[in-house]
Design a protein around this motif. Sequence first.
Motif, PDB file in Angstrom:
ATOM      1  N   SER A 174      13.357  22.046  67.161  1.00  0.00           N
ATOM      2  CA  SER A 174      12.804  22.634  68.382  1.00  0.00           C
ATOM      3  C   SER A 174      13.881  22.807  69.433  1.00  0.00           C
ATOM      4  CB  SER A 174      11.693  21.740  68.951  1.00  0.00           C
ATOM      5  OG  SER A 174      10.656  21.518  68.030  1.00  0.00           O
TER       6      SER A 174
ATOM      7  N   GLN B 158      10.028  19.795  79.315  1.00  0.00           N
ATOM      8  CA  GLN B 158       8.770  19.549  78.622  1.00  0.00           C
ATOM      9  C   GLN B 158       8.225  20.783  77.917  1.00  0.00           C
ATOM     10  OE1 GLN B 158       9.157  19.366  82.016  1.00  0.00           O
ATOM     11  NE2 GLN B 158       7.231  19.679  83.092  1.00  0.00           N
ATOM     12  N   ASP B 159       8.851  21.938  78.140  1.00  0.00           N
ATOM     13  CA  ASP B 159       8.356  23.182  77.539  1.00  0.00           C
ATOM     14  C   ASP B 159       8.995  23.382  76.167  1.00  0.00           C
ATOM     15  OD1 ASP B 159       6.815  23.648  79.805  1.00  0.00           O
ATOM     16  OD2 ASP B 159       8.399  24.758  80.797  1.00  0.00           O
ATOM     17  N   ARG B 160       8.536  22.549  75.207  1.00  0.00           N
ATOM     18  CA  ARG B 160       9.101  22.606  73.856  1.00  0.00           C
ATOM     19  C   ARG B 160       8.724  23.906  73.162  1.00  0.00           C
ATOM     20  NH1 ARG B 160       7.708  21.635  68.601  1.00  0.00           N
ATOM     21  NH2 ARG B 160       5.531  21.417  69.242  1.00  0.00           N
TER      22      ARG B 160
ATOM     23  N   THR C 292       8.656  14.206  74.922  1.00  0.00           N
ATOM     24  CA  THR C 292       8.608  14.676  76.315  1.00  0.00           C
ATOM     25  C   THR C 292       7.426  15.602  76.527  1.00  0.00           C
ATOM     26  OG1 THR C 292      11.008  14.467  76.505  1.00  0.00           O
ATOM     27  CG2 THR C 292       9.898  15.893  78.099  1.00  0.00           C
ATOM     28  N   GLU C 293       7.209  16.521  75.594  1.00  0.00           N
ATOM     29  CA  GLU C 293       6.070  17.434  75.686  1.00  0.00           C
ATOM     30  C   GLU C 293       4.755  16.662  75.724  1.00  0.00           C
ATOM     31  OE1 GLU C 293       4.638  21.333  73.167  1.00  0.00           O
ATOM     32  OE2 GLU C 293       5.118  19.519  72.050  1.00  0.00           O
TER      33      GLU C 293
ATOM     34  N   ARG D  51       9.690  16.551  71.489  1.00  0.00           N
ATOM     35  CA  ARG D  51       8.261  16.415  71.177  1.00  0.00           C
ATOM     36  C   ARG D  51       7.633  15.307  72.014  1.00  0.00           C
ATOM     37  NH1 ARG D  51       3.476  17.653  70.880  1.00  0.00           N
ATOM     38  NH2 ARG D  51       2.145  16.942  69.155  1.00  0.00           N
TER      39      ARG D  51
ATOM     40  N   TYR E 226      10.081  13.120  81.140  1.00  0.00           N
ATOM     41  CA  TYR E 226       8.640  13.064  80.856  1.00  0.00           C
ATOM     42  C   TYR E 226       7.868  12.376  81.973  1.00  0.00           C
ATOM     43  CZ  TYR E 226      10.224   8.851  78.087  1.00  0.00           C
ATOM     44  OH  TYR E 226      10.816   7.702  77.618  1.00  0.00           O
TER      45      TYR E 226
ATOM     46  N   ALA F  96      13.795  23.418  74.020  1.00  0.00           N
ATOM     47  CA  ALA F  96      12.911  23.339  75.181  1.00  0.00           C
ATOM     48  C   ALA F  96      13.443  24.300  76.222  1.00  0.00           C
ATOM     49  CB  ALA F  96      12.844  21.933  75.745  1.00  0.00           C
TER      50      ALA F  96
ATOM     51  N   ARG G 184       4.324  14.522  79.064  1.00  0.00           N
ATOM     52  CA  ARG G 184       4.052  15.368  80.234  1.00  0.00           C
ATOM     53  C   ARG G 184       2.613  15.869  80.205  1.00  0.00           C
ATOM     54  NH1 ARG G 184       6.165  15.267  85.202  1.00  0.00           N
ATOM     55  NH2 ARG G 184       8.412  15.123  85.098  1.00  0.00           N
ATOM     56  N   GLN G 185       2.144  16.224  79.023  1.00  0.00           N
ATOM     57  CA  GLN G 185       0.766  16.697  78.911  1.00  0.00           C
ATOM     58  C   GLN G 185      -0.222  15.589  79.249  1.00  0.00           C
ATOM     59  OE1 GLN G 185       0.570  18.228  74.897  1.00  0.00           O
ATOM     60  NE2 GLN G 185       1.480  20.198  75.450  1.00  0.00           N
TER      61      GLN G 185
END
Length: 707
Positions: A158, A166-168, A56-57, A54, A94, A160, A60-61
Amino acid sequence: MINGLGVLGWGVGGIEAEAAMLGQPISMLVPQVVGFRVHGALREGATATDLVLRVTEMLRQRGVVGKFVEFFGPGMPSLPLADRATIANMAPEYGATCGIFPVDAKTIEYLEFTGRSKERLELVEAYCQEQGLYHSASTPEATYSDTMDLDLASVEPSLAGPKRPQDRVALSAVKENFAGVLAQLPPAAAKPSGSSAAKATDSSAGGLAVLTAPPVTGGRTQEELAKAGEELQHGGVVFAAITSCTNTSNPSVMLAAGLLAKKAVERGLETKPWVKTSLAPGSKVVTDYLGKSGLTKYLDLLKFNLVGYGCTTCIGNSGPLPREISQAIAERNLATVSVLSGNRNFEGRISSEVRGNYLASPPLVVAFALAGRIDIDLYTEPLGQDKDGQPVFLRDIWPSQEEIRQTLEEALESEMFVRQYSEVYAGDERWRALPIPEGATYDWQEASTYVKLPPFFVGMSPAPEDVEDIHGARALAVLGDSITTDHISPAGAIKANQPAGKYLVERGVSPRDFNSYGSRRGNHEVMMRGTFANVRLRNRLVPEIEGGYTLHLPDGEPLSIFDAAMKYQEEQVPLIILAGKEYGTGSSRDWAAKGPRLLGVQAVIAGSYERIHRSNLVGMGVMPLEFKDGDSAESLGLSGHEVFDIVGLTDALGGRPGGQTVRVRATGADDGTTEFEVIVRIDTPQEVLYYQNGGILHYVLRQLAAD
């Protein structure tokens, strides 16, 4: 790990590290610091791995490349140091320079538990409090360049994937996610029609070199494996690996995996026969506490046997699948996957035989090995049936936080750390028996296929030559977004039917003895042949072909990237790479810069860069250029078939670093010209010197010679 303890540190590229060992300082721009406030506590069923995915997601965003991330807030006391280290360890994923946690009571507890003296504990605590580095509930909040916020209670189980950390994907949405992935997968890659390239993909060349090794059965008969191959479908999990990244040194998730395995065995569940399982902890202490808790035998029964301590599946060192499984994947063009508890799941990294790679916590790795497929909703569909034929769901065998806590208290002892780390450098009898060469310099062995004298300093002049503009360049590759160092730098198994494999065969090396690119990274001949050879690379110059191929221009002959580069070198044609955003994400591989340099790449024009890879390019004398906002190869109408001139380099390097621009002129076959400006990503005065010298090592060598 150190950032989890509150000791500020960050990774540098291998090229910078080599220069640092020779006394060269490393320069960088003063970074922005992003504050990441945490509050609350993880809910039942959520693990440290779920938390880090989470985080990392989110980061990255937000975009934190080149920035520090500092974690703080009222949720800190609920995070044990092992969880903090898991988060800090994911900084490259990230994109931050580092993620750091403050020193607090949890830090002191960890130091005590891992065998530090009472005097050391008192010194650390007193010093950090005196310096204002100690975090407590009364610590005032710092002022940050930017601030983010996460309620730990919102973190859910979750994974990824299937290509980036980063694509959780929420556990509840994994089945739907893979269905979308499957629909978007490209068809089986075509073979190049050119003679040289056709030879490079000839199936008689041996395919995966490791497939010539003795069969891997996992204790199953050939008949069982043949049946498993027949049952294997799209979405089948063929690798399930608890790997050596930080989360396998996190006792809570490792014991959770062991407890889940125990409950699964007691219910009569087994791993599916097509799944290759492995356990590679990051520390021998893991083996100690799994053994003391009595959980090792259950992991063994599910075939999560100890394979060693170090990078395995997560860097492509998983070894071969059973032949029957490999044949089923190839013959039916199956889209199979891996599930691993590592940090990185980039394309082509784990195995050339899987189409998707999913990161997961160690207990979820075990769960997916039991299910045998990724396209399953583990909340509503059973993992299998028990001895009485009753369905067993994940919720039936998932350990509670209280179970994990009790097991942790009973199994983990301070003495384990003291004993194991007191002999960490001892090695076994074979290690101690290795002969040690004498002399102050390395004795190069001409016949060695592992270590060769690299050509970086061949023809080097005492003084650097003047920087010149680049004229008449061709694009070796035109690439999209998120091109990782795994796409660029060789990793994993060496294929017998590609240039690196053919080089070794010509020198009498049997495919079964190829080993991996990582083990042969001291041989530039192997590494440059493996550069851009990732089996999942998509070069837009050859859109119908998957893998390390390109067009030689202007004749249009499809060749392997290595063969095309060598042909361009014979013709004295400089090369460039066109790419999208986040170029060079992933591992800080020096060969992702060294390889392109040896292939003749003089510049890269990308939408944006990861920090270490940009630095490594400069360190090898390759010019990193960045499209201006709104520009890209697509928006400018560049196909890669043009001839490129890059002008104004001397003036750009003579000004203040940062924000300088040069002009690029792209001339098409019809003599139509597209001109545009790009930003020179040489960011500091020291980097200017490195580039002017042809690279950081050339600069250091000239400095040493001058002294």
